[in-house]
Design an enzyme around this catalytic site. Structure first.
Site, short mmCIF file in Angstrom:
data_model
loop_
_atom_site.label_atom_id
_atom_site.label_comp_id
_atom_site.label_asym_id
_atom_site.label_seq_id
_atom_site.Cartn_x
_atom_site.Cartn_y
_atom_site.Cartn_z
N LYS A 45 0.86 -1.19 0.00
CA LYS A 45 0.00 0.00 0.00
C LYS A 45 0.89 1.24 0.00
O LYS A 45 1.82 1.35 0.80
CB LYS A 45 -0.88 0.01 1.25
CG LYS A 45 -1.82 1.20 1.31
CD LYS A 45 -2.77 1.08 2.47
CE LYS A 45 -2.25 1.72 3.74
NZ LYS A 45 -2.29 3.18 3.77
N ASP A 72 -3.49 4.24 -1.61
CA ASP A 72 -4.38 4.73 -0.55
C ASP A 72 -4.35 6.25 -0.57
O ASP A 72 -3.76 6.88 0.31
CB ASP A 72 -3.89 4.17 0.80
CG ASP A 72 -4.86 4.47 1.93
OD1 ASP A 72 -6.01 4.85 1.64
OD2 ASP A 72 -4.45 4.33 3.10
N LYS A 74 -7.10 8.22 -0.73
CA LYS A 74 -8.29 8.75 -0.03
C LYS A 74 -8.80 10.02 -0.70
O LYS A 74 -8.89 11.09 -0.10
CB LYS A 74 -7.97 9.02 1.44
CG LYS A 74 -7.59 7.77 2.24
CD LYS A 74 -7.52 8.08 3.72
CE LYS A 74 -7.19 6.85 4.54
NZ LYS A 74 -5.80 6.39 4.39
N HIS A 76 -11.11 12.88 -2.14
CA HIS A 76 -12.37 13.51 -1.75
C HIS A 76 -12.34 14.96 -2.22
O HIS A 76 -11.52 15.74 -1.74
CB HIS A 76 -12.57 13.44 -0.24
CG HIS A 76 -13.90 13.97 0.20
ND1 HIS A 76 -15.07 13.69 -0.48
CD2 HIS A 76 -14.25 14.77 1.23
CE1 HIS A 76 -16.07 14.30 0.13
NE2 HIS A 76 -15.60 14.96 1.16
N ASP A 77 -13.22 15.29 -3.17
CA ASP A 77 -13.23 16.64 -3.74
C ASP A 77 -14.54 16.77 -4.49
O ASP A 77 -15.40 15.88 -4.41
CB ASP A 77 -12.01 16.80 -4.69
CG ASP A 77 -11.54 18.25 -4.77
OD1 ASP A 77 -12.41 19.13 -4.93
OD2 ASP A 77 -10.33 18.49 -4.69
N ILE A 78 -14.70 17.84 -5.25
CA ILE A 78 -15.91 17.93 -6.07
C ILE A 78 -15.83 16.84 -7.15
O ILE A 78 -14.74 16.38 -7.50
CB ILE A 78 -16.09 19.33 -6.70
CG1 ILE A 78 -14.90 19.68 -7.61
CG2 ILE A 78 -16.28 20.39 -5.62
CD1 ILE A 78 -15.14 20.92 -8.45
N THR A 127 -9.70 4.30 11.10
CA THR A 127 -9.56 3.42 12.28
C THR A 127 -8.94 4.14 13.48
O THR A 127 -8.89 3.58 14.57
CB THR A 127 -8.74 2.17 11.93
OG1 THR A 127 -7.61 2.56 11.14
CG2 THR A 127 -9.56 1.17 11.16
N GLN A 197 -3.94 3.97 16.76
CA GLN A 197 -5.13 3.32 16.22
C GLN A 197 -6.08 3.03 17.39
O GLN A 197 -5.64 2.60 18.45
CB GLN A 197 -4.76 2.01 15.51
CG GLN A 197 -3.90 2.20 14.28
CD GLN A 197 -4.70 2.70 13.07
OE1 GLN A 197 -5.77 3.26 13.22
NE2 GLN A 197 -4.15 2.49 11.89
N ARG A 218 3.03 -0.29 10.75
CA ARG A 218 4.12 -0.29 11.74
C ARG A 218 4.45 -1.64 12.37
O ARG A 218 5.63 -1.90 12.64
CB ARG A 218 3.81 0.77 12.81
CG ARG A 218 4.01 2.18 12.26
CD ARG A 218 3.31 3.23 13.06
NE ARG A 218 1.86 3.12 12.95
CZ ARG A 218 1.01 3.93 13.54
NH1 ARG A 218 1.46 4.92 14.29
NH2 ARG A 218 -0.29 3.78 13.39
#
Ligand code: C5P
Length: 242
Positions: A45, A72, A74, A76-78, A127, A197, A218
């Site tokens: 990842k 990864d 993530k 997120h936008d218009i 998480t 976490q 980790r």
């Protein structure tokens, strides 16, 4: 099938479920870990930290070397921005891409990735968040309810799977059967610290709860012997699957 053949097949299937998070600042550090882990780990990842340090081109190198890659990022936008970014990412050859599980975002990514081999995973609730953190961020839902709501919206948007903690995996698996790929970070083998976490589970418990893939950072990357740490996790997964 003989017991030895079954054990071999089981170990190979367990190995495929482990995704190691290359949470490093530099490609050099990531390469060193990938070399150390060798053929033990086949799925990596790449998150924001490495992506901003040349990780997208490194992702292509890993893919050329026969590894599978989970980006990864993530998103997120218009919608238009998510759509254009997803279309570009779909050309890199990665297997998974994360987008935040907001309906507009998921629908835009889904349209852009259609026809490619890229599988989209919706991030339900990070998480590192618990109910208190969600209230603090202004949400009226607790973790269990928000994960359930977003899982339903991801399914309706046609996403391929979800990122969620193993603590929610059982309920979500029961609801969607095999229709959604469940990927669980926040994995902590017994005796390893949570390190920020909040919704953690052991590898065995996560597999038993129905996770398809475990994301581990980790506990492997910071281990004194990362190869042994990865092997121990694979053995724990294999024991749970047999
Ligand atoms: O080091 P650790 O095992 O906690 O790393 C977990 C990885 O999974 C990190 O790369 C983190 O960004 C990612 N992740 C997470 N929780 C989510 C989604 C992704 O911890 N909901």
């Amino acid at each position: 099938m003989s017991a030895a053949a079954f054990a071999l097949q089981n170990a190979a299937a367990a190995r495929e479920k482990l995704i190691v998070a290359l949470d490093f600042a530099t490609i050099r550090e990531a390469e060193a870990l990938v070399t150390t882990l060798g053929d033990r780990v086949g799925f990596y990842k790449i998150g924001s930290e490495l992506a901003y340090g040349g990780g997208l081109s490194y992702a292509q190198d890993l893919i050329k070397d026969g590894k599978q890659v989970f980006l990864d990022l993530k998103l997120h936008d218009i919608g238009i921005t998510v759509s254009r970014a997803s279309a570009k990412i779909a050309r890199l050859g990665a297997r998974f891409l994360t987008v935040h599980a907001y309906p507009q975002t998921m629908k835009a990514a889904k349209l852009a990735a259609a026809g490619s081999s890229l599988r989209l995973l919706g991030v339900t609730v990070l998480t590192s968040y618990d109910d208190h953190d969600l209230a603090d961020a202004g949400y009226a839902y607790g973790v269990a309810d928000l994960v359930a709501r977003r899982a339903g919206q991801a399914y309706e948007a046609g996403l391929d799977g979800l990122i969620l903690s193993a603590q929610e995996a059982g309920v979500v698996r029961a609801r969607f059967g095999q229709d959604m790929i469940l990927v669980t970070p926040g994995i902590r083998p017994a005796n390893v610290e949570a390190s920020g976490q909040k919704r953690t589970m052991t590898p065995a418990a996560a597999i038993a709860a129905g996770a398809d893939y475990l994301v581990v950072g980790r506990p492997v990357t910071q281990a004194r012997n990362p190869r042994e740490a990865a092997e121990a996790i694979i053995a724990e997964i294999a024991a749970t699957m047999s």
